[in-house]
Design a protein around this motif. Structure first.
Motif, PDB file in Angstrom:
ATOM      1  N   ARG A 290       0.867  -1.181   0.000  1.00  0.00           N
ATOM      2  CA  ARG A 290       0.000   0.000   0.000  1.00  0.00           C
ATOM      3  C   ARG A 290       0.899   1.226   0.000  1.00  0.00           C
ATOM      4  NH1 ARG A 290      -5.038  -1.856   1.786  1.00  0.00           N
ATOM      5  NH2 ARG A 290      -5.883   0.013   0.771  1.00  0.00           N
ATOM      6  N   VAL A 291       0.546   2.215  -0.794  1.00  0.00           N
ATOM      7  CA  VAL A 291       1.373   3.408  -0.928  1.00  0.00           C
ATOM      8  C   VAL A 291       0.537   4.647  -0.622  1.00  0.00           C
ATOM      9  CG1 VAL A 291       2.792   4.818  -2.470  1.00  0.00           C
ATOM     10  CG2 VAL A 291       2.860   2.315  -2.643  1.00  0.00           C
ATOM     11  N   VAL A 292       0.988   5.414   0.352  1.00  0.00           N
ATOM     12  CA  VAL A 292       0.356   6.680   0.714  1.00  0.00           C
ATOM     13  C   VAL A 292       1.315   7.796   0.313  1.00  0.00           C
ATOM     14  CG1 VAL A 292      -0.539   8.107   2.594  1.00  0.00           C
ATOM     15  CG2 VAL A 292      -0.830   5.614   2.657  1.00  0.00           C
ATOM     16  N   GLN A 293       0.869   8.718  -0.535  1.00  0.00           N
ATOM     17  CA  GLN A 293       1.730   9.807  -1.010  1.00  0.00           C
ATOM     18  C   GLN A 293       1.231  11.145  -0.485  1.00  0.00           C
ATOM     19  OE1 GLN A 293       2.090  10.246  -5.273  1.00  0.00           O
ATOM     20  NE2 GLN A 293       3.912  11.518  -5.118  1.00  0.00           N
ATOM     21  N   ILE A 294       2.150  11.894   0.130  1.00  0.00           N
ATOM     22  CA  ILE A 294       1.853  13.234   0.642  1.00  0.00           C
ATOM     23  C   ILE A 294       2.732  14.222  -0.096  1.00  0.00           C
ATOM     24  CG2 ILE A 294       1.842  14.759   2.658  1.00  0.00           C
ATOM     25  CD1 ILE A 294       2.003  11.021   3.260  1.00  0.00           C
ATOM     26  N   ASN A 295       2.114  15.169  -0.776  1.00  0.00           N
ATOM     27  CA  ASN A 295       2.863  16.168  -1.529  1.00  0.00           C
ATOM     28  C   ASN A 295       2.084  17.469  -1.525  1.00  0.00           C
ATOM     29  OD1 ASN A 295       4.330  17.586  -3.715  1.00  0.00           O
ATOM     30  ND2 ASN A 295       5.262  15.585  -4.054  1.00  0.00           N
ATOM     31  N   ASN A 296       2.779  18.587  -1.424  1.00  0.00           N
ATOM     32  CA  ASN A 296       2.060  19.864  -1.369  1.00  0.00           C
ATOM     33  C   ASN A 296       1.731  20.411  -2.757  1.00  0.00           C
ATOM     34  OD1 ASN A 296       4.542  20.739  -2.245  1.00  0.00           O
ATOM     35  ND2 ASN A 296       5.013  21.971  -0.442  1.00  0.00           N
ATOM     36  N   SER A 297       2.087  19.687  -3.803  1.00  0.00           N
ATOM     37  CA  SER A 297       1.773  20.115  -5.161  1.00  0.00           C
ATOM     38  C   SER A 297       0.962  19.026  -5.849  1.00  0.00           C
ATOM     39  CB  SER A 297       3.061  20.383  -5.954  1.00  0.00           C
ATOM     40  OG  SER A 297       2.767  20.643  -7.319  1.00  0.00           O
TER      41      SER A 297
END
Length: 542
Positions: A290-297
């Motif tokens: 499982r992949v959780v991605q956090i990015n401000n863009s």
């Protein structure tokens, strides 16, 4: 004319100073000579005179990263701009805010021999274009360019028709506030889904990229709460160095031990990273996880890999938010970090000096030894070439902001220019540049003297296999004659001395120790020429 008359070229130079810029990189010609002169003579600025126009742009880009300011370069019309094409594209791909003040041919002289549609040239690179519309708008146009460079995170070219330069104006100070997007904390179903994945993971792993560097402490706190390993992308290099949970690089640069840890993970929590194909090993490292991605863009999400959960949010505050909810729900630590091997899996096996061939030195051994001996507070840059992945794996930096990758556009020959820019951006620290022989001949040699002239503390390590290495290997792999990829270069150590610097050649471990002594005793820019066997250089880790 009275002494208090102001001209547009003076107003533009003063506008640069109004933005707190005291260093500009330039190569002067008919269309930018007078604004450059006024910047130095009347504004108290410093002009770093490059040998090639493209060098000015690359220097300004590295100055941006090293200083935190917007780098500024200036070139003349026509070929002055076209010589900057590759450098501008590098800045676009690397997301470097900078300004290029570019003179243009007079609008009244369409048949000028240096006339070209500069807007279209710039547009093709992906850089931004800002036109000086009239002499009286010049300071506002420059201010707009600075604002756009920060907001759009790319080079902005300011086009200045040369027939405006001596127009009379009254200078007005115009500086727009820096763009400041509000910090975002997520909530709702996407946030709850991400929390659920993390809370249920038995072996979570935290991956940080360049966008998560300011959140270092927050990510460490989350990793310690989860008992999760910590890893970085290339541009996050060194972020978690020294922490017991650190496994080093995530991706094709990983050690075998780190690969095993990544393979055992069941949930990857990605902060501030694009998840490039080399980071994910073309998706292979993420299969079954499982992949959780956090990015401000938002535009950076899903460019190379589609994660299971996406949060467009601030890295630090999101990590704190995760930590809060894990504690509220009394989620037990995973225990994954306690499964890590007792040895440091972030470190690659040492190189063996006995694997050197006659007249050459083993690259892995040389890099390991240089890593120990080079100044610890270094800024490090790498040019392009097949040697670079070995440098990334073996030569450390104090923190991610001390690492500059000069070939985001995969163009060699741009490292020397950026090393000089970094050395001007932070003159308190030594700059170490690793480059190949082809890169040195293409773009390094013509700017090494700029480092000498401007008295920069620059250590250049040339990984010299007398070949275009990546192409050399391809020819050999297909049982073809590699002679087209091989070169009989002149002595780089002699070139260094002829250009005013120091130079030393290394063909053995004993000569490497002599080179290290020369580095320690250096009085100015120095080149260390590592002689390598083109058939005994490790393949790129990609």
């Amino acid at each position: 004319m009275s002494d208090d008359v102001e001209y547009m070229h003076q107003s533009i130079a003063q506008s640069i100073r109004d933005h707190g810029i005291d260093t500009m990189f330039g190569l002067v010609g008919d269309a930018n000579l007078f604004l450059a002169n006024h910047f130095v003579s009347a504004c108290g600025g410093t002009l770093v005179p490059a040998a090639h126009e493209g060098g000015t742009v690359l220097m300004a880009q590295a100055y941006t990263q090293a200083s935190g300011k917007v780098g500024v370069a200036t070139v003349t019309q026509g070929p002055g701009l076209t010589n900057c094409f590759t450098a501008l594209r590098e800045g676009v791909v690397a997301r470097r805010p900078m300004i290029l003040l570019c003179g243009d041919t007079p609008v009244t002289a369409p048949f000028h021999p240096q006339n070209i549609d500069q807007r279209e040239v710039v547009k093709a690179t992906g850089a931004g274009f800002e036109q000086v519309k009239a002499p009286e708008t010049a300071s506002r146009d420059v201010a707009t360019a600075f604002y756009r460079a920060r907001k759009e995170r790319r080079p902005i070219v300011v086009n200045i028709p040369s027939d405006f330069m001596w127009a009379e104006v009254k200078h007005q100070t115009v500086v727009f506030p820096a763009p400041n997007a509000p910090t975002v904390i997520t909530e709702g179903s996407a946030h709850e889904e991400a929390i659920g994945m993390i809370a249920s993971a038995r072996r979570p792993l935290i991956l940080a990229g360049a966008g998560a560097v300011p959140a270092k402490d927050n990510l460490i706190a989350l990793a310690e709460r989860l008992e999760a390993p910590l890893a970085t992308t290339l541009k996050g290099t060194g972020l978690f160095k020294g922490h017991p949970n650190n496994i080093g690089y995530f991706g094709t640069l990983s050690t075998a031990g780190a690969y095993d840890v990544i393979g055992a993970a069941d949930c990857i929590i990605v902060f501030g990273a694009l998840m490039h194909i080399f980071t994910t090993d073309r998706g292979e490292l993420l299969k079954g996880k499982r992949v959780v991605q956090i990015n401000n863009s938002e535009s950076d999400v899903g460019r190379f890999y589609q994660p299971d959960a996406v949060l467009v949010a601030d890295a630090a505050q999101t990590a704190d938010n995760f930590l809060y909810w894990l504690n509220e729900a009394e989620v037990a630590p995973s225990g994954f970090s306690r499964e890590l091997p007792s040895h440091d899996v972030s470190v690659h096996p040492k190189g063996d000096p006995e694997k050197s061939t006659d007249g050459c030195i083993n690259l892995e051994f040389a890099l390991d030894r240089l890593n120990e001996a080079l100044p610890e507070n270094r800024i490090m840059l790498t040019d392009g070439g097949r040697y670079i992945t070995e440098v990334w794996c073996r030569v450390n930096v104090p923190d991610p902001n001390s690492f500059h990758m000069s070939d985001n556009f995969a163009a060699i020959g741009q490292g020397m220019q950026q090393a000089i820019g970094a050395a001007h951006g932070d003159p308190t620290r030594p700059v170490v540049l690793f480059m190949g022989d082809g890169g040195f001949m293409m773009g390094g040699m013509n700017e090494f003297n700029t480092a000498v002239r401007t008295n920069r503390d620059l250590i250049v390590i040339i990984c010299n296999d007398s070949a275009y290495g990546a192409e050399h290997i391809q020819m050999l792999d297909r049982q073809m004659d590699p002679s087209l990829t091989e070169f009989d270069w002149p002595s780089f150590s002699e070139i260094a001395r002829s250009l005013g610097g120091q130079g030393i050649e290394v063909t053995s471990p004993k000569e490497l120790e002599a080179a290290i002594e020369a580095i320690e005793a250096r009085k100015g820019p120095i080149i260390v020429d590592l002689k390598l066997d083109p058939n005994n250089v490790p393949r790129m880790r990609i």
